[in-house]
Design an enzyme around this catalytic site. Structure first.
Site, mmCIF file in Angstrom:
data_model
loop_
_atom_site.group_PDB
_atom_site.id
_atom_site.type_symbol
_atom_site.label_atom_id
_atom_site.label_comp_id
_atom_site.label_asym_id
_atom_site.label_seq_id
_atom_site.Cartn_x
_atom_site.Cartn_y
_atom_site.Cartn_z
ATOM 1 N N GLU A 216 35.343 38.809 27.751
ATOM 2 C CA GLU A 216 36.314 39.713 27.101
ATOM 3 C C GLU A 216 36.276 39.556 25.483
ATOM 4 O O GLU A 216 37.401 38.369 25.611
ATOM 5 C CB GLU A 216 37.512 40.696 27.722
ATOM 6 C CG GLU A 216 38.055 41.719 26.493
ATOM 7 C CD GLU A 216 39.477 41.828 26.981
ATOM 8 O OE1 GLU A 216 40.164 43.024 26.502
ATOM 9 O OE2 GLU A 216 39.803 41.453 28.345
ATOM 10 N N LYS A 348 49.726 38.002 46.586
ATOM 11 C CA LYS A 348 48.644 39.641 46.412
ATOM 12 C C LYS A 348 48.490 40.237 45.967
ATOM 13 O O LYS A 348 47.468 40.747 46.269
ATOM 14 C CB LYS A 348 46.989 38.274 46.529
ATOM 15 C CG LYS A 348 46.603 36.654 46.548
ATOM 16 C CD LYS A 348 45.376 36.416 46.934
ATOM 17 C CE LYS A 348 45.134 35.289 47.235
ATOM 18 N NZ LYS A 348 45.743 34.448 47.697
ATOM 19 N N ASP A 424 44.433 30.314 42.003
ATOM 20 C CA ASP A 424 43.941 31.272 42.744
ATOM 21 C C ASP A 424 43.136 32.173 41.649
ATOM 22 O O ASP A 424 45.240 33.093 41.665
ATOM 23 C CB ASP A 424 44.580 31.256 44.148
ATOM 24 C CG ASP A 424 44.290 32.685 44.566
ATOM 25 O OD1 ASP A 424 43.222 33.427 44.803
ATOM 26 O OD2 ASP A 424 44.483 32.785 45.793
ATOM 27 N N HIS A 522 37.576 45.799 18.515
ATOM 28 C CA HIS A 522 37.555 45.884 19.234
ATOM 29 C C HIS A 522 35.239 46.267 19.099
ATOM 30 O O HIS A 522 34.148 45.969 19.961
ATOM 31 C CB HIS A 522 36.956 46.619 20.825
ATOM 32 C CG HIS A 522 37.926 45.904 21.373
ATOM 33 N ND1 HIS A 522 37.782 45.349 22.686
ATOM 34 C CD2 HIS A 522 39.057 45.250 21.458
ATOM 35 C CE1 HIS A 522 38.702 44.368 22.415
ATOM 36 N NE2 HIS A 522 39.948 45.119 22.202
#
Length: 537
Positions: A216, A348, A424, A522
């Protein structure tokens, strides 16, 4: 004599003349060719002059000058002939590979080209077995005893099965032995991600250069601007509130009454010492901290929490839980273990239990940004930032029904840091739970900002932290591997760096929104006119 042998001898003579042999001067080819031509022309002219001079006839034995001229002549001729003889010999050798019907046979048609690291003649047979299903792909490593070769043959089998290659997927540059049984199964390569460095982040009196793996645009630049504002205001400060990984098995008993009895047994202070002794046998570093139970009918969910040293600790706490479940069967033989994980952990997933009680490292990080820095670096005002945080991060998230999402983009920074340091990536779900608070201080002149993150799940050993690239990023932060002097210190420090980086990212993005710079930046930096696909090829 065979044409290839002739070509080889001529090429050897050429290398000797051009200085490619041992001990010769490595002259450039253009200079060598030029010297040969000059030598040929001068020696030819000298021979012609000697032959046509009646006063100095060319006789044998030759004199010194005549001998030197003849040697130069012969050397130049041999050298220049070699320039044409080698391609001729190669062409003749290539013609011999043609079939009797006159059609040319490609090398691939004769036999499969051996792979660079796989000289074994059985490669073609193994690939064919994988394609046909006779040899399961996941058994290549155990059969070949060579992880790199297994990955290469699996890659070729995949190409033949799907009819689509993966040439753009890098293969070389990773240790396939290191990922076996730890990071990834059935590998065929790896994915490249750019890593940027933001900072220095001045946190608790020390500078950290923060590695971030992301695709990004503007993310690293934004965090870097936040770091600059923090450093210009005296730095950020962190507090680690808790360090406890959790695992919650689900068990079923014959009745709700029986499940309640087990719940009371587990939560009774008198039984904790015995349960901790059983739990702690699984590891030198895993130490049981508490047990919290929840009942749903005759199903019982037992949430064990423990310290895990410098490891993230999922496997460590799971082994301890298995020990305790075995011990509980002595008093509760009618207990049926449904799953080692019953989602009350909770791993998660964005859950209230993690938001309230925490999981992994619970950290709060704060900084006071001077008013002049808000104006000069962040290009906005304290008043605008405070109002924006209330309306966006607090009220807006409440309207959306957010669960731990009272922030601007904490998951952006957490995920980039997780990938760079071998964590992770899926645990960014709970690790990104964060509430960002802003308020005006010092009579409204300065800005106080804080992030509270109750579930940062990180480790500096195990999993992807052992891979070369990720270990390098951990080393950059000074937290690579275990801390032998104070077990767990490296993982706790990494958690505070994550929180400090989130603080910088929140500060910068909120400033961009308040100043109306987000879309502009951006559009400027996130729109590339380059044809990346063609550039890669």
């Amino acid at each position: 004599m065979d044409e290839r042998r002739v070509g080889g001898r001529i090429a050897a003579a050429r290398r000797a003349l051009t200085g490619a042999g041992a001990g010769a001067l490595p002259l450039p080819v253009r200079i060598t060719n030029g010297l040969a031509m000059v030598s040929l022309v001068l020696s030819s002219c000298d021979l012609l002059r000697l032959c046509s001079d009646p006063g100095r006839p060319l006789r044998f034995p030759l004199g010194g000058r005549e001998f030197a001229t003849v040697v130069c002549q012969l050397a130049s001729v041999v050298y220049l002939l070699s320039l044409f003889a080698v391609p001729f010999a190669q062409s003749a050798s290539a013609r011999r590979e043609e079939g009797q019907d006159g059609s040319r046979r490609s090398p691939a048609a004769v036999a499969p080209a051996p792979m660079p690291d796989c000289p074994d003649d059985g490669d073609e047979e193994i690939v064919a077995a994988v394609v046909s299903g006779e040899l399961p792909s996941h058994r290549l490593e155990s059969r070949l005893r060579d992880c790199r070769r297994a990955a290469r043959l699996r890659r070729e089998a995949l190409r033949r099965i799907t009819g689509r290659g993966v040439e753009g997927l890098p293969f070389d540059g990773i240790d396939y032995e290191a990922i076996l049984g730890q990071c990834c199964e059935m590998p065929v390569g790896y994915v490249q991600l750019p890593v940027g460095v933001a900072g220095p982040l001045l946190l608790d009196g020390r500078d950290y250069h923060v590695p971030m793996a992301t695709t990004e645009g503007c993310l690293v630049a934004s965090v870097n601007r936040g770091c600059r504002a923090i450093a210009a205001s005296g730095g950020a400060f962190s507090v680690l509130l808790r360090d406890a990984m959790s695992r919650a098995p689900a068990v079923k008993l014959p009745s709700a009454k029986r499940a309640a009895e087990l719940k009371m047994f587990l939560e009774a202070p008198a039984n904790f010492e015995a349960l901790a002794a059983v739990f702690n046998k699984s590891s030198r570093f895993g130490r049981l901290q508490g047990i919290q139970c929840a009942l749903a009918g005759r199903n019982l969910y037992m949430r064990f929490t423990c310290s895990t040293g410098d490891a993230m600790g999922m496997n460590m706490v799971s082994k301890g839980v298995e020990n305790v479940l075995g011990y509980l069967r002595n008093n509760f033989p009618d207990m049926d273990v449904i799953s080692i994980s019953g989602n009350y952990c909770s791993d998660k997933k964005a859950t209230a239990v993690n938001w309230i009680d925490g999981r992994g490292k619970s950290v709060v990080c704060e900084a006071t940004i001077k008013g002049r820095v808000v104006q000069s670096v962040l290009k906005t005002t304290v008043e605008k930032l405070v109002e924006l945080n209330i309306i966006k991060n607090l009220a807006g998230s409440a309207v959306a029904g957010a669960l731990g999402g009272f922030n601007a983009h904490a998951s952006n920074i957490v995920t980039a840091l997780f990938i760079a340091t071998g964590q992770d990536p899926a645990q960014n779900v709970e690790s990104s739970q964060c509430i960002t608070m802003l308020e005006a201080v010092n009579e409204g002149k300065d800005l106080h900002i804080s992030v509270t993150m109750p579930s940062i799940e990180v480790g500096t050993i195990g999993g992807g932290t052992s891979l070369t690239s990720q270990a390098a990023c951990l080393n950059l932060l000074g937290v690579k591997g275990p801390n032998h002097g104070s077990p767990g210190a490296n993982a706790r420090l990494l958690a505070t760096i994550v929180a400090g980086s989130v603080l910088a990212g929140e500060l910068s993005l909120l400033a961009a929104l308040a100043a109306g710079q987000l879309v502009k930046s951006h559009m400027k930096y996130n729109r590339s006119s380059k044809d990346v696909a063609n550039a890669a090829s």
